[in-house]
Design a protein around this motif. Structure first.
Motif, PDB file in Angstrom:
ATOM      1  N   GLY A 191       0.782  -1.221   0.000  1.00 56.13           N
ATOM      2  CA  GLY A 191       0.000   0.000   0.000  1.00 56.13           C
ATOM      3  C   GLY A 191       0.813   1.271   0.000  1.00 56.13           C
ATOM      4  O   GLY A 191       0.256   2.357   0.073  1.00 56.13           O
ATOM      5  N   PHE A 192       2.124   1.150  -0.075  1.00 54.07           N
ATOM      6  CA  PHE A 192       2.982   2.324  -0.145  1.00 54.07           C
ATOM      7  C   PHE A 192       3.332   2.627  -1.592  1.00 54.07           C
ATOM      8  O   PHE A 192       3.732   1.732  -2.345  1.00 54.07           O
ATOM      9  CB  PHE A 192       4.314   2.088   0.592  1.00 54.07           C
ATOM     10  CG  PHE A 192       4.231   2.209   2.082  1.00 54.07           C
ATOM     11  CD1 PHE A 192       4.472   3.418   2.700  1.00 54.07           C
ATOM     12  CD2 PHE A 192       3.935   1.108   2.863  1.00 54.07           C
ATOM     13  CE1 PHE A 192       4.420   3.533   4.073  1.00 54.07           C
ATOM     14  CE2 PHE A 192       3.877   1.201   4.234  1.00 54.07           C
ATOM     15  CZ  PHE A 192       4.122   2.420   4.849  1.00 54.07           C
ATOM     16  N   ASP A 215      -5.725  -2.319   1.881  1.00 51.78           N
ATOM     17  CA  ASP A 215      -6.632  -1.189   2.047  1.00 51.78           C
ATOM     18  C   ASP A 215      -5.840  -0.084   2.747  1.00 51.78           C
ATOM     19  O   ASP A 215      -5.375  -0.261   3.879  1.00 51.78           O
ATOM     20  CB  ASP A 215      -7.845  -1.584   2.890  1.00 51.78           C
ATOM     21  CG  ASP A 215      -8.795  -0.410   3.092  1.00 51.78           C
ATOM     22  OD1 ASP A 215      -9.387   0.051   2.110  1.00 51.78           O
ATOM     23  OD2 ASP A 215      -8.916   0.046   4.251  1.00 51.78           O
ATOM     24  N   SER A 216      -5.681   1.048   2.066  1.00 50.85           N
ATOM     25  CA  SER A 216      -4.849   2.147   2.578  1.00 50.85           C
ATOM     26  C   SER A 216      -5.680   3.409   2.688  1.00 50.85           C
ATOM     27  O   SER A 216      -6.340   3.798   1.725  1.00 50.85           O
ATOM     28  CB  SER A 216      -3.666   2.402   1.633  1.00 50.85           C
ATOM     29  OG  SER A 216      -2.920   1.230   1.425  1.00 50.85           O
ATOM     30  N   ARG A 217      -5.601   4.063   3.844  1.00 54.89           N
ATOM     31  CA  ARG A 217      -6.399   5.267   4.060  1.00 54.89           C
ATOM     32  C   ARG A 217      -5.640   6.244   4.960  1.00 54.89           C
ATOM     33  O   ARG A 217      -4.880   5.838   5.840  1.00 54.89           O
ATOM     34  CB  ARG A 217      -7.747   4.934   4.719  1.00 54.89           C
ATOM     35  CG  ARG A 217      -8.614   3.999   3.892  1.00 54.89           C
ATOM     36  CD  ARG A 217      -9.898   3.630   4.616  1.00 54.89           C
ATOM     37  NE  ARG A 217     -10.647   2.631   3.857  1.00 54.89           N
ATOM     38  CZ  ARG A 217     -11.524   2.927   2.906  1.00 54.89           C
ATOM     39  NH1 ARG A 217     -11.784   4.194   2.629  1.00 54.89           N
ATOM     40  NH2 ARG A 217     -12.153   1.973   2.249  1.00 54.89           N
ATOM     41  N   ILE A 275      -5.168   7.222  -0.237  1.00 56.39           N
ATOM     42  CA  ILE A 275      -3.765   7.594  -0.371  1.00 56.39           C
ATOM     43  C   ILE A 275      -3.385   7.476  -1.844  1.00 56.39           C
ATOM     44  O   ILE A 275      -3.390   6.372  -2.400  1.00 56.39           O
ATOM     45  CB  ILE A 275      -2.864   6.699   0.486  1.00 56.39           C
ATOM     46  CG1 ILE A 275      -3.262   6.801   1.960  1.00 56.39           C
ATOM     47  CG2 ILE A 275      -1.401   7.070   0.299  1.00 56.39           C
ATOM     48  CD1 ILE A 275      -2.490   5.876   2.876  1.00 56.39           C
ATOM     49  N   PRO A 276      -3.086   8.571  -2.506  1.00 57.28           N
ATOM     50  CA  PRO A 276      -2.733   8.495  -3.935  1.00 57.28           C
ATOM     51  C   PRO A 276      -1.533   7.584  -4.173  1.00 57.28           C
ATOM     52  O   PRO A 276      -0.551   7.611  -3.429  1.00 57.28           O
ATOM     53  CB  PRO A 276      -2.400   9.951  -4.290  1.00 57.28           C
ATOM     54  CG  PRO A 276      -3.154  10.766  -3.291  1.00 57.28           C
ATOM     55  CD  PRO A 276      -3.120   9.967  -2.030  1.00 57.28           C
ATOM     56  N   GLY A 277      -1.649   6.771  -5.214  1.00 58.98           N
ATOM     57  CA  GLY A 277      -0.560   5.877  -5.574  1.00 58.98           C
ATOM     58  C   GLY A 277      -0.503   4.594  -4.779  1.00 58.98           C
ATOM     59  O   GLY A 277       0.429   3.796  -4.955  1.00 58.98           O
ATOM     60  N   SER A 278      -1.474   4.361  -3.906  1.00 59.39           N
ATOM     61  CA  SER A 278      -1.500   3.126  -3.121  1.00 59.39           C
ATOM     62  C   SER A 278      -2.230   2.047  -3.911  1.00 59.39           C
ATOM     63  O   SER A 278      -3.433   2.142  -4.159  1.00 59.39           O
ATOM     64  CB  SER A 278      -2.207   3.371  -1.783  1.00 59.39           C
ATOM     65  OG  SER A 278      -2.324   2.170  -1.061  1.00 59.39           O
ATOM     66  N   ILE A 301      -6.033  10.629  -6.578  1.00 56.98           N
ATOM     67  CA  ILE A 301      -6.269  11.760  -5.672  1.00 56.98           C
ATOM     68  C   ILE A 301      -7.080  11.253  -4.482  1.00 56.98           C
ATOM     69  O   ILE A 301      -7.686  10.170  -4.532  1.00 56.98           O
ATOM     70  CB  ILE A 301      -6.987  12.943  -6.359  1.00 56.98           C
ATOM     71  CG1 ILE A 301      -8.317  12.499  -6.970  1.00 56.98           C
ATOM     72  CG2 ILE A 301      -6.103  13.569  -7.413  1.00 56.98           C
ATOM     73  CD1 ILE A 301      -9.070  13.666  -7.611  1.00 56.98           C
ATOM     74  N   GLU A 302      -7.106  12.048  -3.419  1.00 54.58           N
ATOM     75  CA  GLU A 302      -7.634  11.583  -2.141  1.00 54.58           C
ATOM     76  C   GLU A 302      -9.107  11.205  -2.176  1.00 54.58           C
ATOM     77  O   GLU A 302      -9.536  10.319  -1.437  1.00 54.58           O
ATOM     78  CB  GLU A 302      -7.404  12.662  -1.064  1.00 54.58           C
ATOM     79  CG  GLU A 302      -5.957  12.804  -0.614  1.00 54.58           C
ATOM     80  CD  GLU A 302      -5.130  13.686  -1.527  1.00 54.58           C
ATOM     81  OE1 GLU A 302      -4.005  14.046  -1.146  1.00 54.58           O
ATOM     82  OE2 GLU A 302      -5.592  14.027  -2.643  1.00 54.58           O
ATOM     83  N   ASP A 303      -9.921  11.865  -2.995  1.00 48.57           N
ATOM     84  CA  ASP A 303     -11.352  11.545  -2.976  1.00 48.57           C
ATOM     85  C   ASP A 303     -11.708  10.388  -3.904  1.00 48.57           C
ATOM     86  O   ASP A 303     -12.887  10.067  -4.089  1.00 48.57           O
ATOM     87  CB  ASP A 303     -12.197  12.785  -3.299  1.00 48.57           C
ATOM     88  CG  ASP A 303     -12.000  13.269  -4.734  1.00 48.57           C
ATOM     89  OD1 ASP A 303     -11.298  12.592  -5.522  1.00 48.57           O
ATOM     90  OD2 ASP A 303     -12.542  14.342  -5.065  1.00 48.57           O
ATOM     91  N   ASN A 304     -10.702   9.752  -4.506  1.00 52.29           N
ATOM     92  CA  ASN A 304     -10.878   8.541  -5.317  1.00 52.29           C
ATOM     93  C   ASN A 304     -11.664   8.787  -6.597  1.00 52.29           C
ATOM     94  O   ASN A 304     -12.138   7.855  -7.238  1.00 52.29           O
ATOM     95  CB  ASN A 304     -11.569   7.442  -4.499  1.00 52.29           C
ATOM     96  CG  ASN A 304     -11.205   6.048  -4.991  1.00 52.29           C
ATOM     97  OD1 ASN A 304     -10.115   5.831  -5.523  1.00 52.29           O
ATOM     98  ND2 ASN A 304     -12.117   5.101  -4.820  1.00 52.29           N
ATOM     99  N   SER A 305     -11.802  10.056  -6.983  1.00 51.48           N
ATOM    100  CA  SER A 305     -12.566  10.352  -8.198  1.00 51.48           C
ATOM    101  C   SER A 305     -11.755  10.127  -9.470  1.00 51.48           C
ATOM    102  O   SER A 305     -12.326  10.041 -10.555  1.00 51.48           O
ATOM    103  CB  SER A 305     -13.068  11.802  -8.151  1.00 51.48           C
ATOM    104  OG  SER A 305     -11.980  12.713  -8.080  1.00 51.48           O
ATOM    105  N   VAL A 306     -10.449  10.061  -9.344  1.00 48.53           N
ATOM    106  CA  VAL A 306      -9.580   9.777 -10.483  1.00 48.53           C
ATOM    107  C   VAL A 306      -8.709   8.586 -10.122  1.00 48.53           C
ATOM    108  O   VAL A 306      -8.075   8.567  -9.063  1.00 48.53           O
ATOM    109  CB  VAL A 306      -8.692  10.987 -10.844  1.00 48.53           C
ATOM    110  CG1 VAL A 306      -7.842  10.668 -12.071  1.00 48.53           C
ATOM    111  CG2 VAL A 306      -9.545  12.222 -11.099  1.00 48.53           C
ATOM    112  N   LYS A 307      -8.694   7.580 -11.009  1.00 56.66           N
ATOM    113  CA  LYS A 307      -7.945   6.354 -10.735  1.00 56.66           C
ATOM    114  C   LYS A 307      -7.064   5.990 -11.912  1.00 56.66           C
ATOM    115  O   LYS A 307      -7.366   6.314 -13.061  1.00 56.66           O
ATOM    116  CB  LYS A 307      -8.906   5.179 -10.468  1.00 56.66           C
ATOM    117  CG  LYS A 307      -9.767   5.295  -9.235  1.00 56.66           C
ATOM    118  CD  LYS A 307     -10.615   4.038  -9.074  1.00 56.66           C
ATOM    119  CE  LYS A 307     -11.487   4.085  -7.843  1.00 56.66           C
ATOM    120  NZ  LYS A 307     -12.291   2.857  -7.673  1.00 56.66           N
TER     121      LYS A 307
END
Length: 666
Positions: free
Chosen positions: A57-58, A529-531, A553-556, A588-594
């Motif tokens: 997750g890192f 699962d990373s938060r 977490i972006p990039g996790s 991004i943090e709100d998970n709207s872009v993956k």
């Protein structure tokens, strides 16, 4: 195939031998790290730059929370010009590696800095009695020659390796023009009742960089997915080292000591935002790092039995390290010409760690492991721009910090084939020394808060190891890791950037099957699962632990699967197939872009005679057009408004490539 039941302290440690290390086709030297189960190595720039790593997750950047070692030397570079814990494996000649040992999680007491997600130890072979020369050539101007071997001279085993590597790459506007040269010389000799070792290594490289590009530039037809918006990017790096060690296995114990010295240089030119900050001159910048690294380590192990026959083991050790960084900093440039110096610092960073651990088997089924280490760090930052930049003097200063890292495991053996582990431990990573003393943003002049020098992590793991025989074994781990704060110095910007505390939890499984002397099969899978936890510093109402928005977490990467099948047929024929998949992950943090994730397949076919060998590697065999890595941030192209456009920026997989090699062994 090694049976670690009765030896390992956790389910997430293991060993990879030289024969397995030789089986896989490698795109880059940094791919060696992917022998650690669940680890992914990618690249967002040129081949001369350190890889980007992912594990548990890192998004490890270039190594911030994963410690790497080659023989007695740490690879991670702290207070680095490009990224904290920078881990560049380009100086390693893969054919000289004899063994890889890895530990995941912060449970190994001998590992201090960069230990949150684990560590890897590459050990160069002590005996390369069979010499080999190999010439490999392939698609897109790939050419590599290597000679490795060894012989005994006057009671001393002398191993050597020489590598030369050139590569143009598949890029449209850039000839990557990689010019890598490596040399290594290792001496091993019996001294008294022990064994001494001496290792000299030299590495030099120059390259041009096809950095990540914005998706909209490809969609608009400005460039292809192999294009570049700034064709003057690239870098140069060198690393020269001398290390020595001595090991003595005495009655009831083992003594080990080592020392090392490293001379390192890097100059790197990058441009990620194009015209966002400076529409006239552009946003290209250079980072530089010129340093010496010096250190030593010593340990002693005692082992025995109690009067009742219960085995025990006790170890004490210490390690120290000093980084004498003559110049590390950030410049604004255009076409590799200096425009403005943003930061230029001299840094003296020293650390010392002491540790003790013990193992005790108090019944045929139960044993325990416990240890702790204490580390002290001293940071001394001196601005070299004081004459014309006030912030440089303001950001100079000294800091010190200590941290204690206890660790332990309880192990239960269920008969011969199964062992269970319960592990808990504390790790940490150091932050960039410049961030610990910074008070003023060197770009904006605004006041900033210095970062915490040492950032703690706390991990727990429940694991199982299943070893039927040398034909079948498996591991399973359920783990959790919390980090107090992911505060980091951002080398690309020259300032510090705060991130919230985080929590990660997941499951990992590995199955290794050797159905016959011909076939072996590997399957490894991990889910994470990373938060973020706590509150977003930029918001007053994001309680992240309640699964509110903006806690990703972006990039996790949540899902990573790797698998391989290898065959050694009669007549010297062999074949290998590898697949690596990672699933969609937030940008991004709100998970709207993956990111869409990716799947990569590599193949190798080989034939070996008495002295000759031929092999063919087919890399990205399915010619996937997926991305090596994705980011989401704002950049600005010509004609776009102030403030730029938020967009996915990506580095594409290199297309299908064929590499043929001819080897001769004597």
């Amino acid at each position: 195939r090694q049976n670690l039941i009765g030896q390992a302290a956790t389910a997430s440690q293991g060993t990879v031998g030289s024969e397995q290390l030789k089986q896989r086709p490698l795109l880059r030297s940094g791919d060696l790290i992917e022998f650690v189960p669940g680890m992914v190595a990618t690249q967002h720039s040129g081949s001369g730059k350190a890889s980007q790593y992912f594990l548990r997750g890192f998004n490890l950047d270039h190594g911030t929370d994963f410690a790497s070692f080659v023989d007695d030397m740490p690879v991670n570079l702290r207070t680095h010009g490009h990224g904290q814990g920078y881990t560049d494996l380009n100086f390693v000649i893969p054919e000289m590696v004899g063994e890889l040992k890895y530990e995941k999680g912060p449970y190994a007491v001998e590992i201090g800095d960069f230990s949150a997600s684990g560590s890897a130890h590459f050990r160069l072979a002590d005996d390369l009695s069979a010499a080999k020369a190999e010439l490999r050539a392939g698609s897109f101007g790939f050419l590599r020659g290597v000679v490795v071997g060894g012989s005994e001279i006057a009671g001393t085993q002398v191993n050597y390796g020489v590598e030369s590597h050139r590569y143009a790459g598949p890029w449209d506007q850039i000839d990557e023009d990689v010019a890598k040269k490596n040399v290594a010389l290792k001496f091993t000799r019996n001294i008294g009742d022990g064994s001494g070792r001496l290792l000299l290594m030299g590495y030099d490289n120059t390259w041009n960089s096809p950095d990540q590009i914005p998706q909209r530039a490809v969609d608009q037809g400005l460039i292809s997915r192999f294009g570049s918006l700034d064709t003057t990017l690239g870098g140069a790096s060198s690393r020269y080292s001398l290390s020595a060690g001595y090991t003595n296995a005495f009655a009831g114990g083992v003594f080990d000591a080592s020392v090392y010295g490293i001379d390192y240089d890097l100059t790197l030119y990058s441009n990620f935002t194009y015209l966002l900050d400076d529409p006239q001159q552009g946003d290209q910048f250079s980072q530089f790092d010129h340093r010496g690294v010096y250190g030593a380590a010593i340990s002693n192990v005692w082992a025995g039995q109690t009067a009742g026959g219960n085995p025990w083991k006790l170890r004490v050790g210490s390690d120290l390290r000093t980084d004498l960084i003559d110049a590390v900093g950030l410049n604004r440039t255009r076409e590799r010409r200096l425009i403005e110096s943003i930061r230029n610092d001299q840094v003296r960073e020293a650390s010392v760690g002491v540790y003790i651990d013990a193992e005790y088997k108090f019944s045929p089924q139960w044993r325990t492991y416990f240890g702790t280490r204490v580390d002290r760090y001293d940071f001394n930052v001196t601005g070299l721009n004081c004459g014309f930049q006030a912030a440089s003097c303001t950001n100079s200063g000294k800091r010190s910090a200590n941290i204690n890292s206890p660790k332990g495991s309880l192990i239960y053996t269920i008969g011969k084939p199964l062992e269970l582990y319960l592990s808990h431990g504390r790790g940490f990573h150091s932050n960039d020394a410049r961030g610990t003393t910074a008070r003023v943003d060197p770009r904006s002049g605004e006041a900033i808060t210095p970062v915490t020098p040492l950032v703690a992590s706390l991990g727990s793991e429940l694991g199982a190891r299943f070893f039927v025989n040398d034909r079948l074994n498996a591991t399973l781990a359920l783990w959790r890791l919390n980090i107090d704060s992911e505060l980091l110095f951002v080398g690309d910007a020259g300032n510090t950037e705060a991130s919230r505390p985080s929590k990660r939890q997941g499951a990992e499984a590995g199955v290794y099957w050797f159905p016959s002397d011909i076939w072996n099969v590997e399957f490894e899978a991990s889910y994470t699962d990373s938060r973020f936890r706590g509150f977003d510093p930029g918001s007053s109402n994001f309680p992240v632990d309640s699964f509110a928005k903006a806690n990703k977490i972006p990039g996790s990467i949540p899902l990573i699967i790797s698998a391989g099948i290898n065959a050694e047929f009669d007549g010297g024929y062999s074949a290998t197939a590898r697949v690596r998949h990672f699933g969609r992950y937030p940008l991004i943090e709100d998970n709207s872009v993956k990111s869409n994730g990716s799947t990569l397949v590599n193949l190798r076919f080989a034939k070996r005679w008495d002295k000759l060998s031929l092999s063919a590697d087919l890399l990205n065999a399915l010619n996937s057009k997926a991305h090596d890595i994705d980011y989401f941030y704002a950049s600005r192209l010509a004609g776009e408004p102030d403030g730029g456009v938020g967009d996915i920026h990506f580095h594409s997989f290199e297309p299908r490539a064929l590499r043929l090699s001819l080897g001769y062994q004597w």
